[in-house]
Design a protein around this motif. Sequence first.
Motif, PDB file in Angstrom:
ATOM      1  N   LYS A  56       0.942  -1.029  -0.530  1.00 29.67           N
ATOM      2  CA  LYS A  56       0.173   0.312   0.016  1.00 29.67           C
ATOM      3  C   LYS A  56       0.877   1.336   0.234  1.00 29.67           C
ATOM      4  CE  LYS A  56      -3.828   0.474   1.341  1.00 29.67           C
ATOM      5  NZ  LYS A  56      -5.219   0.923   2.468  1.00 29.67           N
ATOM      6  N   CYS A  57       2.173   0.922   0.088  1.00 26.02           N
ATOM      7  CA  CYS A  57       3.271   2.422  -0.284  1.00 26.02           C
ATOM      8  C   CYS A  57       2.806   3.546  -1.103  1.00 26.02           C
ATOM      9  CB  CYS A  57       4.324   1.691  -0.452  1.00 26.02           C
ATOM     10  SG  CYS A  57       5.135   2.167  -1.665  1.00 26.02           S
ATOM     11  N   ASN A  58       2.897   4.459  -1.146  1.00 22.09           N
ATOM     12  CA  ASN A  58       2.641   5.342  -1.532  1.00 22.09           C
ATOM     13  C   ASN A  58       3.433   6.675  -1.488  1.00 22.09           C
ATOM     14  OD1 ASN A  58       1.812   8.664  -0.622  1.00 22.09           O
ATOM     15  ND2 ASN A  58      -0.264   6.994   0.314  1.00 22.09           N
ATOM     16  N   TYR A  59       3.976   7.903  -2.178  1.00 21.75           N
ATOM     17  CA  TYR A  59       5.233   8.531  -2.235  1.00 21.75           C
ATOM     18  C   TYR A  59       4.534   9.241  -1.287  1.00 21.75           C
ATOM     19  CZ  TYR A  59       8.406  12.053  -3.688  1.00 21.75           C
ATOM     20  OH  TYR A  59       9.414  13.054  -4.514  1.00 21.75           O
ATOM     21  N   TRP A  60       3.758   9.708  -0.697  1.00 22.92           N
ATOM     22  CA  TRP A  60       3.591  10.468   0.228  1.00 22.92           C
ATOM     23  C   TRP A  60       3.686  10.121   1.561  1.00 22.92           C
ATOM     24  CZ3 TRP A  60       3.979  14.772  -3.116  1.00 22.92           C
ATOM     25  CH2 TRP A  60       3.949  14.188  -4.751  1.00 22.92           C
ATOM     26  N   HIS A  61       3.472   8.436   1.801  1.00 20.76           N
ATOM     27  CA  HIS A  61       3.772   9.186   2.888  1.00 20.76           C
ATOM     28  C   HIS A  61       5.392   8.084   3.485  1.00 20.76           C
ATOM     29  CE1 HIS A  61       3.754   4.814   5.473  1.00 20.76           C
ATOM     30  NE2 HIS A  61       3.071   5.636   6.417  1.00 20.76           N
ATOM     31  N   PHE A  62       5.724   9.119   4.312  1.00 21.79           N
ATOM     32  CA  PHE A  62       6.735   8.561   5.782  1.00 21.79           C
ATOM     33  C   PHE A  62       6.687   7.812   6.622  1.00 21.79           C
ATOM     34  CE2 PHE A  62       7.896  11.608   2.217  1.00 21.79           C
ATOM     35  CZ  PHE A  62       8.598  11.529   1.438  1.00 21.79           C
ATOM     36  N   ARG A  63       7.346   7.098   6.956  1.00 24.20           N
ATOM     37  CA  ARG A  63       6.803   6.071   7.923  1.00 24.20           C
ATOM     38  C   ARG A  63       8.689   6.252   8.839  1.00 24.20           C
ATOM     39  NH1 ARG A  63       4.375   0.899   8.695  1.00 24.20           N
ATOM     40  NH2 ARG A  63       5.235   0.577   7.559  1.00 24.20           N
ATOM     41  N   PHE A  64       7.897   6.830  10.216  1.00 19.71           N
ATOM     42  CA  PHE A  64       9.634   6.735  11.031  1.00 19.71           C
ATOM     43  C   PHE A  64       9.934   6.022  11.978  1.00 19.71           C
ATOM     44  CE2 PHE A  64      10.719  11.321   9.524  1.00 19.71           C
ATOM     45  CZ  PHE A  64       9.893  11.301   8.719  1.00 19.71           C
ATOM     46  N   ASP A  65       8.503   5.089  11.893  1.00 17.12           N
ATOM     47  CA  ASP A  65       9.305   3.801  12.845  1.00 17.12           C
ATOM     48  C   ASP A  65       8.980   2.918  12.486  1.00 17.12           C
ATOM     49  OD1 ASP A  65       8.889   2.505  15.566  1.00 17.12           O
ATOM     50  OD2 ASP A  65       6.787   2.496  15.953  1.00 17.12           O
ATOM     51  N   ALA A  66       9.395   1.692  13.012  1.00 21.14           N
ATOM     52  CA  ALA A  66      10.314   0.114  12.153  1.00 21.14           C
ATOM     53  C   ALA A  66       9.232  -0.171  11.552  1.00 21.14           C
ATOM     54  CB  ALA A  66      10.825  -0.089  13.175  1.00 21.14           C
TER      55      ALA A  66
END
Lengths: 327, 316
Positions: A56-66
């Motif tokens: 479900k990844c997309n360019y506008w999402h950034f995840r800071f937790d593992a």
Amino acid sequence: MKRAIGEGVRYIFQGNSSGVANALTDAIKKHNRRNPDDRVLFLNYSAVDPALTNEKCNYWHFRFDANADMKMNAMTDVIKTNDNIKSVYIIGQDYSFGKAVAAAAVKFLKEKRPDITIVGNELHPIGKVKDFTPYATKIRASGADAVITGNWGADMVGLGKAIGETGLDVPIFTYYAANDGITKTIGASGKDKIRLVHEGVLNPVSTDAYKAYHEGFKAKNPDKDITQYRIANAVQMLAAAMEKAGSDKPIDVAAALEGMEFTSLHGEKLMMRASDHQLIQPIHISVHTDENIVFDADNSGFGLVVENTIAAADTELPTTCKMKRPN
Amino acid sequence: MFELIFFSLLNGIVTGLLLFMLASGLTLIFSMMGVLNFAHASFYMLGAYLAYTISLYLGFWVGLLVAPILVGLLGAMVERYGLRYVHRWGHVAELIFTFGLAFLIEEVVQFIWGKDTKAYHEPEILQFPLFTFFGQDFPAYKAFMLFISIAIFIGLLLILTKSRVGLIIQAAITKPNMTAMLGHNVPLVFMSVFGVGCALAGVAGVIAGPALGTFPGMAVVLGSIVFVIVVVGGLGSLIGAFVASLLIGLLQTFAIALDYSVNDLLQVFNITTDVDSALRDLWTLSLPQIAPILPYLLLVLILIFRPTGLFGKRET
């Protein structure tokens, strides 16, 4: 979200529920497709569903937790090196996250330690168990050498306490067994048993810069703890990305954030992987104890002391993400 | 296996007796006033939180004594100044009143004490394993819980059957108007019973708080199960509540302890199941997974086949 965008907000921080994050990431993707001049960034600091940086990844999402799989990968790396562990009991809440944890645990244990038997793989109703003693009795009777659980909140407290009361002395690997009253309530009954997977070293103290930050926070909020240090990482990295881009436009910031390397207050190297926007960072496994604690939790004297550190490079997992980038 | 059965038996009895402390008050209130007190478990929660606060300053034992009295007084006031007024508009209004009260108490508790779990601990004198069996500890505090609940059961039974107060209460349960005609102050009896019922819930809260956790959801997890006990045991029957509490306590513990699935049951009858069939979720359903709904299944069965409950005389 519509209201936030209407009020001019272009950066959305969210965490604490993968359900919400899944809905948000879809909504933001749609918004950005329809409004190419007015894009929004989603900075996710806690939702750990692996799907968010995979299918479900997309360019506008950034995840800071593992993500949950990376955390389990780190946990099983530790279990791998412990020859005393011959059998494992997995218990979790009966919903998506609990199931994801169980599936990941089974998968990684099979790969890394095929000799380990999984003596129990159990889901219990979420938030409805009034007494965990029957589960603890069962775990005890199974003869498990270690317990893995993704429980949080009252379910974590109940489970931790009940296992402690049966006198079972085995490591309990957890995701969320600290702070918000949990550390204090489990107290001595979980000493040297509870292990927590997390980012950011608390004890021993990592750097002077972090010490000043922690003390500053405690001076302002004596009753609170820094429960999710990754939020500070997220804010700092956003600021750094804005400076690097020389702009506060989401499209420029996103480009700067992608692949960005950053040194946290803990002196750790963080890297925002470009292929799936998953932050790659060192992961620590700490033990719940009241010895050698400088920064405790819940002002209880109990806190987390780092036992194992998985280097950032070793926490990386392959991704299936194929994101569309704006031209 | 024997280890599992032995400890499940003990745990089941401890849980059952704890449930009884809640159910005994509720069944008395229900049978006397015809009010299903939805807020009953909220008084249990209040007991735990009040005792927690008291224990911070004066220790556990003072909390054990004082918190139930406070909860009882609060319960009596709720009856005197709330329920008695609402009673004029009938049972439905009373029901909705207690329903609202349950939410109100939960919100107030969160407002005062916050949302996180409180570190309410057993007194240090009881923090040791009473005995170790097959390498598994049985905490002394659990034995203490057993002891308190049995003492309360015997005390209540004696008061209700042997004392004058008990006679009046029993009379007021069955024939309130006649009892009033004979010169007894029935509203006072109602208020006292409501207060004592709430105080009992308070005691349950005080002793359950350290063992099961003191958090804002503690009323919800126990609330509905107590109604099941009251209905299964039979309205107004103390013995019924006692038996039903133990039954439910054991049912829940053993359902978790024993890992049998529908598949195992079918295999007993030599029926094999297809692993890939669309119904495979049903085949793999195991006893621990359905443990939480078993009491409600029992409730439905009892209502169909024996509406008076196990020991009740009146229809629910």
